[in-house]
Design an enzyme around this catalytic site. Structure first.
Site, mmCIF file in Angstrom:
data_model
loop_
_atom_site.group_PDB
_atom_site.id
_atom_site.type_symbol
_atom_site.label_atom_id
_atom_site.label_comp_id
_atom_site.label_asym_id
_atom_site.label_seq_id
_atom_site.Cartn_x
_atom_site.Cartn_y
_atom_site.Cartn_z
ATOM 1 N N GLY A 148 0.801 -1.213 0.000
ATOM 2 C CA GLY A 148 0.000 0.000 0.000
ATOM 3 C C GLY A 148 0.833 1.261 0.000
ATOM 4 O O GLY A 148 1.922 1.307 -0.548
ATOM 5 N N ASN B 261 -4.482 -3.805 1.630
ATOM 6 C CA ASN B 261 -4.672 -3.141 0.341
ATOM 7 C C ASN B 261 -4.522 -4.142 -0.793
ATOM 8 O O ASN B 261 -3.618 -4.979 -0.772
ATOM 9 C CB ASN B 261 -3.632 -2.034 0.141
ATOM 10 C CG ASN B 261 -3.704 -0.981 1.228
ATOM 11 O OD1 ASN B 261 -4.779 -0.649 1.697
ATOM 12 N ND2 ASN B 261 -2.549 -0.462 1.635
ATOM 13 N N GLU C 46 -8.765 -0.309 -0.018
ATOM 14 C CA GLU C 46 -8.153 -0.385 1.310
ATOM 15 C C GLU C 46 -9.186 -0.988 2.259
ATOM 16 O O GLU C 46 -10.177 -0.334 2.598
ATOM 17 C CB GLU C 46 -7.747 0.999 1.804
ATOM 18 C CG GLU C 46 -6.664 1.666 0.963
ATOM 19 C CD GLU C 46 -6.353 3.074 1.450
ATOM 20 O OE1 GLU C 46 -5.243 3.277 1.986
ATOM 21 O OE2 GLU C 46 -7.209 3.958 1.293
ATOM 22 N N LYS D 98 -14.546 11.444 0.814
ATOM 23 C CA LYS D 98 -14.425 12.883 0.988
ATOM 24 C C LYS D 98 -13.089 13.242 1.624
ATOM 25 O O LYS D 98 -12.449 12.396 2.266
ATOM 26 C CB LYS D 98 -15.572 13.427 1.850
ATOM 27 C CG LYS D 98 -15.626 12.865 3.260
ATOM 28 C CD LYS D 98 -16.814 13.412 4.044
ATOM 29 C CE LYS D 98 -16.682 14.866 4.377
ATOM 30 N NZ LYS D 98 -17.742 15.333 5.308
#
Length: 480
Positions: free
Chosen positions: A306, A320, A382, A413
């Site tokens: 990751g 990940n 993830e 977000k």
């Protein structure tokens, strides 16, 4: 049941005549439909502002519908110290519901902030004038606030004319300065006496879900009921293209949306001491955190190292999947926070604790925009495993993971700070854990893909025995 047949016939005839005066383009698009609606209701605005538009028999029904709505919001906000209820009145017309809102709010000792939205500018002119008179009256109107504006509901909230179907239900539209002021702003979205006028009802429900705060109430109502709307539709389908939903259709409209059904009522006793049931329509649902996916997303591949912000930094065991192997799989997967079930295969046969066991997971699909300067270059997966201390042994980099996504929590977000991100993930984990313990999401843990981790599996949608993926309908898990 009581009905108002004389008013029904007169109104249906009037709307048909007005509708026929407007020639609609041969190619019937949403743009043409909205233009037609605006012309019809601009022309009828003076009638709707008259006493004739609301017969005496209809007034107790409107009072009943509004009071029921406010009581449902009040119940949802009982533990909220903020006793100001923000309501989006869609298709507000000339403000037909405004006096009933104020009357019921004063009785319930709550304050209202009402936004009236209507496609017809002339309707909005009348609504604005009427609201000013009500708020300046001596019956407690000054405690409340009403503002009105012209616009199409879907376009105003979503920034698009209609919402395409997507994995997470429907596309999220455009979030910008214009639409953001309507997103997650309201305690109730009420569509009274005009739901049949919308061409794409799925997009309307999506806009309602996007407008509401968690726990907010979405109401579709009509004081004259489904049969009246069906008369309008048969006589003037260009103005009223759709009927009010049956209960089954209402359930279908909510299925891939963030709602839980509350009420579906087609008759009611609307006046104290009056036993007669009146034909009406009231369907309501509550905005929830979650929605089911249209398809289960099954992913299998080796856990990647990751971007250096895994379990140790975030405080959650994190796995990940390499973006290079799943780029095609993620093309049609909207960015956001999902939840589902995960298995770390005991591919090394070292019998580490927590392998070949089904675990809960909350999963971010996207670019991790909070990590400014370290955003993912590609869309990645993830997975934050929801486990207790000691449930899973060691890191699992390089080990093979099976992941089945079944639910959606929220869009991705950017958070203002790392602690805000941690707080959001903590909340996502709590929500995912709760939802995965309940039907239908618990059903997905029984998927053969998860239950048989020692058997070879290659997804039917792409990949090979090293890394593959598959999209399959959720209907099997919903008992369909």
């Amino acid at each position: 049941f009581k009905s108002f047949s004389s008013f029904d016939d007169d109104f249906v005839g009037m709307q048909k005549k007005v509708g026929e005066n407007d020639s609609i383009a041969t190619t019937y698009t949403i743009e043409n439909h909205l233009s037609h609606q605006k012309k019809v209701f601009d022309e009828m605005a003076t009638f709707f502002d008259s006493e004739e538009a609301t017969p005496e028999e209809v007034k107790p029904v409107l009072r009943y519908l509004v009071k029921k709505t406010l009581n449902q919001i009040k119940t949802a906000k009982d533990n909220d110290e903020d006793k100001i209820f923000k309501i989006l009145d869609v298709g507000c017309g000339t403000g037909a519901l405004f006096p009933y809102y104020l009357e019921a709010a004063n009785e319930l000792q709550i304050r209202l902030n009402i936004v009236g939205l209507d496609l017809s500018p002339k309707m909005v002119e009348y609504a604005t004038e009427n609201s000013i008179k009500m708020l300046s009256g001596s019956d407690g109107g000054s405690r409340h606030d009403i503002r009105c504006e012209a616009g199409d509901f879907v376009k105003t909230v979503m920034g698009v004319d209609y919402c395409e179907k997507s994995l997470t239900g429907f596309e999220n539209g455009v979030v910008d300065e214009k639409t953001e002021k309507f997103r997650e702003e309201f305690d109730a979205v009420v569509i009274n006496a005009c739901f049949g006028n919308f061409l794409d009802q799925d997009s309307v429900v999506m806009a309602a879900g996007s407008s509401l705060k968690i726990g907010g109430v979405f109401v579709i109502s009509h004081p004259l009921g489904s049969a009246f709307v069906e008369k309008l539709r048969k006589d003037n389908p260009s103005t009223v293209p759709n009927p009010l939903p049956t209960e089954d259709k209402f359930n279908d409209l909510l299925e891939f949306q963030p709602f839980a059904k509350m009420d579906f009522i087609e008759k009611g006793t609307v006046s104290d001491g009056v036993e007669d049931h009146v034909t009406l329509f009231y369907a309501s649902s509550k905005r929830v955190h979650h929605r089911i996916l249209r398809e289960v997303v099954r992913l299998r591949g080796d856990v990647d190292e990751g971007y250096g912000r895994g379990g140790k930094k975030l405080g959650f065991p994190t796995a990940n999947l390499p973006s290079s192997l799943f780029a095609d799989a993620l093309t049609n997967v909207p960015t956001g926070v999902y939840f589902g079930w995960v298995v770390i295969e005991d591919s090394l046969n070292d019998e580490k604790k927590g392998r070949n066991v089904v675990h809960k997971a909350v999963v971010n699909v996207g670019y991790s925009p909070t990590f400014e300067g370290k955003e993912n270059k590609e869309k990645i997966v993830e997975a934050h495993l929801i486990v207790e201390n000691g449930d899973i042994e060691g890191d699992f980099y390089g080990e093979t993971m099976r992941l089945a996504l079944c639910g959606f929590l929220r869009p991705e977000k950017r958070f203002p700070s790392f602690p805000d991100l941690i707080a959001a993930i903590t909340n996502d984990v709590a929500n995912a854990k709760k939802f995965l313990d309940s039907v239908p999401y618990s059903n997905f843990s029984k998927d053969d893909f998860l239950q048989n981790p020692t058997e070879q599996w290659v997804g039917s949608s792409g990949g090979d025995d090293g890394a593959s993926y598959e999209f399959t309908s959720t209907n099997k898990f919903l008992g369909k």
